[in-house]
Design a protein around this motif. Structure first.
Motif, PDB file in Angstrom:
ATOM      1  N   GLU A 182      -9.357  -0.460   0.773  1.00 30.48           N
ATOM      2  CA  GLU A 182      -8.934   0.015   2.092  1.00 30.48           C
ATOM      3  C   GLU A 182      -7.698  -0.750   2.574  1.00 30.48           C
ATOM      4  O   GLU A 182      -6.767  -0.158   3.129  1.00 30.48           O
ATOM      5  CB  GLU A 182     -10.064  -0.135   3.103  1.00 30.48           C
ATOM      6  CG  GLU A 182      -9.656   0.068   4.558  1.00 30.48           C
ATOM      7  CD  GLU A 182      -9.004   1.424   4.831  1.00 30.48           C
ATOM      8  OE1 GLU A 182      -8.199   1.509   5.781  1.00 30.48           O
ATOM      9  OE2 GLU A 182      -9.268   2.397   4.092  1.00 30.48           O
ATOM     10  N   ALA A 183      -7.669  -2.053   2.351  1.00 29.73           N
ATOM     11  CA  ALA A 183      -6.525  -2.856   2.799  1.00 29.73           C
ATOM     12  C   ALA A 183      -5.231  -2.376   2.162  1.00 29.73           C
ATOM     13  O   ALA A 183      -4.182  -2.353   2.821  1.00 29.73           O
ATOM     14  CB  ALA A 183      -6.763  -4.323   2.468  1.00 29.73           C
ATOM     15  N   ASN A 184      -5.297  -1.971   0.899  1.00 27.33           N
ATOM     16  CA  ASN A 184      -4.096  -1.581   0.149  1.00 27.33           C
ATOM     17  C   ASN A 184      -3.855  -0.077   0.144  1.00 27.33           C
ATOM     18  O   ASN A 184      -2.931   0.396  -0.522  1.00 27.33           O
ATOM     19  CB  ASN A 184      -4.205  -2.074  -1.297  1.00 27.33           C
ATOM     20  CG  ASN A 184      -4.265  -3.586  -1.403  1.00 27.33           C
ATOM     21  OD1 ASN A 184      -3.727  -4.299  -0.558  1.00 27.33           O
ATOM     22  ND2 ASN A 184      -4.920  -4.095  -2.436  1.00 27.33           N
ATOM     23  N   ARG A 185      -4.662   0.674   0.874  1.00 31.60           N
ATOM     24  CA  ARG A 185      -4.599   2.147   0.812  1.00 31.60           C
ATOM     25  C   ARG A 185      -3.270   2.700   1.319  1.00 31.60           C
ATOM     26  O   ARG A 185      -2.759   3.692   0.791  1.00 31.60           O
ATOM     27  CB  ARG A 185      -5.747   2.723   1.649  1.00 31.60           C
ATOM     28  CG  ARG A 185      -5.713   4.244   1.829  1.00 31.60           C
ATOM     29  CD  ARG A 185      -6.910   4.725   2.626  1.00 31.60           C
ATOM     30  NE  ARG A 185      -6.995   4.102   3.938  1.00 31.60           N
ATOM     31  CZ  ARG A 185      -6.352   4.532   5.024  1.00 31.60           C
ATOM     32  NH1 ARG A 185      -5.566   5.596   4.955  1.00 31.60           N
ATOM     33  NH2 ARG A 185      -6.488   3.916   6.196  1.00 31.60           N
ATOM     34  N   LEU A 186      -2.701   2.076   2.323  1.00 30.50           N
ATOM     35  CA  LEU A 186      -1.507   2.614   2.964  1.00 30.50           C
ATOM     36  C   LEU A 186      -0.227   2.168   2.254  1.00 30.50           C
ATOM     37  O   LEU A 186      -0.229   1.178   1.518  1.00 30.50           O
ATOM     38  CB  LEU A 186      -1.472   2.175   4.427  1.00 30.50           C
ATOM     39  CG  LEU A 186      -2.622   2.702   5.291  1.00 30.50           C
ATOM     40  CD1 LEU A 186      -2.554   2.108   6.696  1.00 30.50           C
ATOM     41  CD2 LEU A 186      -2.597   4.214   5.368  1.00 30.50           C
ATOM     42  N   PRO A 187       0.873   2.877   2.490  1.00 30.63           N
ATOM     43  CA  PRO A 187       2.139   2.480   1.849  1.00 30.63           C
ATOM     44  C   PRO A 187       2.762   1.236   2.455  1.00 30.63           C
ATOM     45  O   PRO A 187       3.763   0.739   1.955  1.00 30.63           O
ATOM     46  CB  PRO A 187       3.037   3.706   2.074  1.00 30.63           C
ATOM     47  CG  PRO A 187       2.479   4.379   3.282  1.00 30.63           C
ATOM     48  CD  PRO A 187       1.003   4.154   3.214  1.00 30.63           C
ATOM     49  N   TYR A 188       2.183   0.732   3.566  1.00 29.12           N
ATOM     50  CA  TYR A 188       2.695  -0.492   4.170  1.00 29.12           C
ATOM     51  C   TYR A 188       2.279  -1.717   3.356  1.00 29.12           C
ATOM     52  O   TYR A 188       1.216  -1.728   2.735  1.00 29.12           O
ATOM     53  CB  TYR A 188       2.150  -0.649   5.593  1.00 29.12           C
ATOM     54  CG  TYR A 188       2.492   0.486   6.522  1.00 29.12           C
ATOM     55  CD1 TYR A 188       3.778   0.632   7.032  1.00 29.12           C
ATOM     56  CD2 TYR A 188       1.531   1.410   6.900  1.00 29.12           C
ATOM     57  CE1 TYR A 188       4.089   1.664   7.892  1.00 29.12           C
ATOM     58  CE2 TYR A 188       1.836   2.456   7.771  1.00 29.12           C
ATOM     59  CZ  TYR A 188       3.122   2.571   8.257  1.00 29.12           C
ATOM     60  OH  TYR A 188       3.432   3.597   9.116  1.00 29.12           O
ATOM     61  N   GLY A 189       3.091  -2.754   3.404  1.00 29.44           N
ATOM     62  CA  GLY A 189       2.751  -3.997   2.719  1.00 29.44           C
ATOM     63  C   GLY A 189       3.464  -5.186   3.335  1.00 29.44           C
ATOM     64  O   GLY A 189       4.107  -5.962   2.628  1.00 29.44           O
ATOM     65  N   LEU A 190       3.350  -5.308   4.663  1.00 29.77           N
ATOM     66  CA  LEU A 190       4.061  -6.394   5.339  1.00 29.77           C
ATOM     67  C   LEU A 190       3.184  -7.637   5.460  1.00 29.77           C
ATOM     68  O   LEU A 190       3.459  -8.669   4.870  1.00 29.77           O
ATOM     69  CB  LEU A 190       4.534  -5.929   6.724  1.00 29.77           C
ATOM     70  CG  LEU A 190       5.439  -6.904   7.484  1.00 29.77           C
ATOM     71  CD1 LEU A 190       6.700  -7.224   6.679  1.00 29.77           C
ATOM     72  CD2 LEU A 190       5.820  -6.327   8.850  1.00 29.77           C
ATOM     73  N   SER A 191       2.099  -7.545   6.238  1.00 26.23           N
ATOM     74  CA  SER A 191       1.219  -8.697   6.443  1.00 26.23           C
ATOM     75  C   SER A 191      -0.222  -8.318   6.156  1.00 26.23           C
ATOM     76  O   SER A 191      -0.610  -7.144   6.237  1.00 26.23           O
ATOM     77  CB  SER A 191       1.325  -9.199   7.892  1.00 26.23           C
ATOM     78  OG  SER A 191       0.864  -8.193   8.779  1.00 26.23           O
ATOM     79  N   ALA A 192      -1.029  -9.324   5.811  1.00 27.59           N
ATOM     80  CA  ALA A 192      -2.464  -9.140   5.607  1.00 27.59           C
ATOM     81  C   ALA A 192      -3.137 -10.484   5.842  1.00 27.59           C
ATOM     82  O   ALA A 192      -2.507 -11.550   5.720  1.00 27.59           O
ATOM     83  CB  ALA A 192      -2.768  -8.622   4.207  1.00 27.59           C
ATOM     84  N   TYR A 193      -4.422 -10.441   6.156  1.00 25.10           N
ATOM     85  CA  TYR A 193      -5.157 -11.650   6.522  1.00 25.10           C
ATOM     86  C   TYR A 193      -6.551 -11.591   5.907  1.00 25.10           C
ATOM     87  O   TYR A 193      -7.092 -10.515   5.653  1.00 25.10           O
ATOM     88  CB  TYR A 193      -5.272 -11.762   8.051  1.00 25.10           C
ATOM     89  CG  TYR A 193      -3.951 -11.641   8.768  1.00 25.10           C
ATOM     90  CD1 TYR A 193      -3.204 -12.771   9.100  1.00 25.10           C
ATOM     91  CD2 TYR A 193      -3.438 -10.388   9.104  1.00 25.10           C
ATOM     92  CE1 TYR A 193      -1.990 -12.650   9.749  1.00 25.10           C
ATOM     93  CE2 TYR A 193      -2.218 -10.263   9.751  1.00 25.10           C
ATOM     94  CZ  TYR A 193      -1.491 -11.391  10.075  1.00 25.10           C
ATOM     95  OH  TYR A 193      -0.287 -11.268  10.707  1.00 25.10           O
TER      96      TYR A 193
END
Length: 478
Positions: free
Chosen positions: A403-414
């Protein structure tokens, strides 16, 4: 608190140019909906003049010795810190964020000028041993040329500071177009640089219709580098324009930051600090946490703590000392929040907190918490860029990462966990340019700032930040 708003100008060739003979854009206080001032919009001839001056000033600035460039940037940093209370108040008036957040931003903007002042002294090259006798082989790093920089309204001090400090340290001249909705802050940075002794014309500030200004500047052969912070669609457009001239571009675009909270985590810390992170800047922060993914065993506890902390937030005018959440920056943001919440609820989401506009003046929207949000809801795919948090459970790490990686965004994660093994695995598995483990504060002057996938490419800050403004020249001499 009665704080006067500064007069607004263009800054071209070292001249402060007012509104006379030019179209203007209204600057509105988002907390009161009253007019603060009018910003002059550059004409085509203004832009042409800025371009010609940028070329001439680059020829001077690139030959200014690094030590002198460093001294000017360091002096500018000192002036920004001296003027920080005034600059922060201007920012709160025009952008809306609480005064404490604004003051912190101005301080960190000054830190970027300090950091890159030192970087100016460390632009070195190398001597490469030759495979033939009598040959001297050198690699030199030199400034790339005049830069066109475009920054948005949400961080009107720190975003321009990242670009200006690195480009100026490298020896480049810069034409900066900040957001027209928060112009005073960027002009204050320019005034500090001017007062610090930056040669006239090395930095120029223009405002205007964004599409017209960007197309005019990027198409010019004078511009050799483009840097942009903003939305994904505009990033694509500017990238295509830069490609026509084979010009490198640095892009820092949107995000939809996931947070993975594991059952062994300090759930209280993850929830309470998560609320502060999510609603900082009224959620108008590209690296903000938006999707909170909680392992099922900790889900209920997290939800209770998160909702309680959200409901305790104090909303109001950012100039009031008790305010924790200010207004949205403009009516467009307000309408978008109403649309996203209505769409999610209509499709079956549970509204746990907030969800509506506050009555009265100002673009205020309640900090909002949604659960049980179906994948068909817009907010599960679009960057909210406002005070909306999504809570959802997961079972195994693989499910959370999916789910965290599902979207095309990849700026920040925690991620939050007390397991070293889990921390290593989740950091390796997250597709993001910046990752916080057991903390939400991931920005520092000495570290790179940038994303992956459709969140952009290239980094600002850290040792990486200056590289985009330098070229490598190989010299072979006998």
């Amino acid at each position: 608190m009665n704080t006067p708003y500064d007069s607004l100008y263009l800054f071209i060739g070292g001249e402060w140019i007012g509104t006379e003979g030019r179209d203007t854009a209204v600057v509105v206080n988002p907390a009161t909906e009253t007019e603060l001032g009018r910003v002059p919009l550059a004409t085509a001839s203004d832009l042409d003049r800025a371009l010609n001056i940028a070329q001439a000033s680059f020829d001077v600035w690139r030959r200014t010795v690094p030590d002198q460039r460093a001294r000017i940037l360091k002096r500018a940093a000192d002036l920004i810190l001296e003027r920080a209370p005034h600059i922060a108040a201007q920012m709160t008036l025009e952008e809306g964020k609480p005064l404490g957040e604004a003051l912190d931003e101005v301080t960190r903007a000054a830190e970027y000028f300090e950091w890159f002042a030192e970087s100016a002294r460390r632009i070195d090259g190398r001597v490469v041993p030759a495979n033939r006798p009598g040959v001297l082989q050198l690699v030199k790093r030199q400034p790339i040329g005049p830069v066109a920089a475009f920054t948005p309204w949400n961080f009107p001090a720190i975003t321009p500071a990242r670009k200006l400090s690195a480009a100026l340290a490298a020896g480049c001249s810069v034409i900066l177009k900040p957001g027209e909705e928060s112009p005073s802050t960027a002009l204050a940075l320019a005034r500090a640089l001017d007062d610090a002794g930056l040669p006239k014309g090395v930095l120029q500030i223009v405002f205007g219709v964004p599409d017209q200004v960007s197309s005019h500047l990027i198409a010019s052969p004078i511009i050799r580098k483009v840097t942009f912070t903003g939305s994904v669609p505009i990033g694509r457009l500017l990238s295509a324009r830069a490609a026509e001239g084979v010009k490198p571009i640095t892009l820092e675009l949107g995000g939809h930051g996931p947070v993975l909270v594991f059952e062994d985590a300090d759930v209280e810390k993850a929830a309470v600090e998560g609320v502060a992170n999510r609603f900082r800047g009224t959620g108008q922060v590209c690296i903000s946490s938006t999707r909170f993914l909680i392992q099922r065993g900790a889900y209920q506890t997290f939800v209770e703590r998160f909702v309680t902390a959200t409901q305790a937030l104090r909303i109001g005018n950012g100039l009031q000392p008790e305010t924790q959440v200010g207004p949205l920056a403009n009516p467009r943001q307000l309408a978008k929040m109403e649309e996203l919440v209505a769409d999610a609820v209509a499709k079956g989401a549970t509204l746990l907190a907030g969800g509506k506009r506050l009555s009265g003046q100002g673009f205020f929207f309640e900090p909002t918490v949604l659960a049980d949000v179906p994948m068909t809801a817009r907010v599960m795919h679009e960057e909210p860029f406002g005070p909306i948090a999504i809570l959802m459970p997961f079972d195994e790490m693989a499910d959370g990462l999916q789910e965290a990686n599902r979207l095309p965004y990849g700026l920040s994660a925690y991620a939050f966990t007390t397991s070293a093994r889990t921390a290593i695995d989740v950091a390796d598995g997250l597709e993001a340019g910046m990752i916080g483990i057991n903390q939400y504060r991931i920005v520092a002057t000495e570290l790179p700032f940038g994303g992956l996938k459709e969140s952009g490419h290239g980094s600002e800050g850290g040792v990486e930040g200056i590289e985009h403004y330098l070229t490598h020249k190989f010299i072979s001499q006998v």
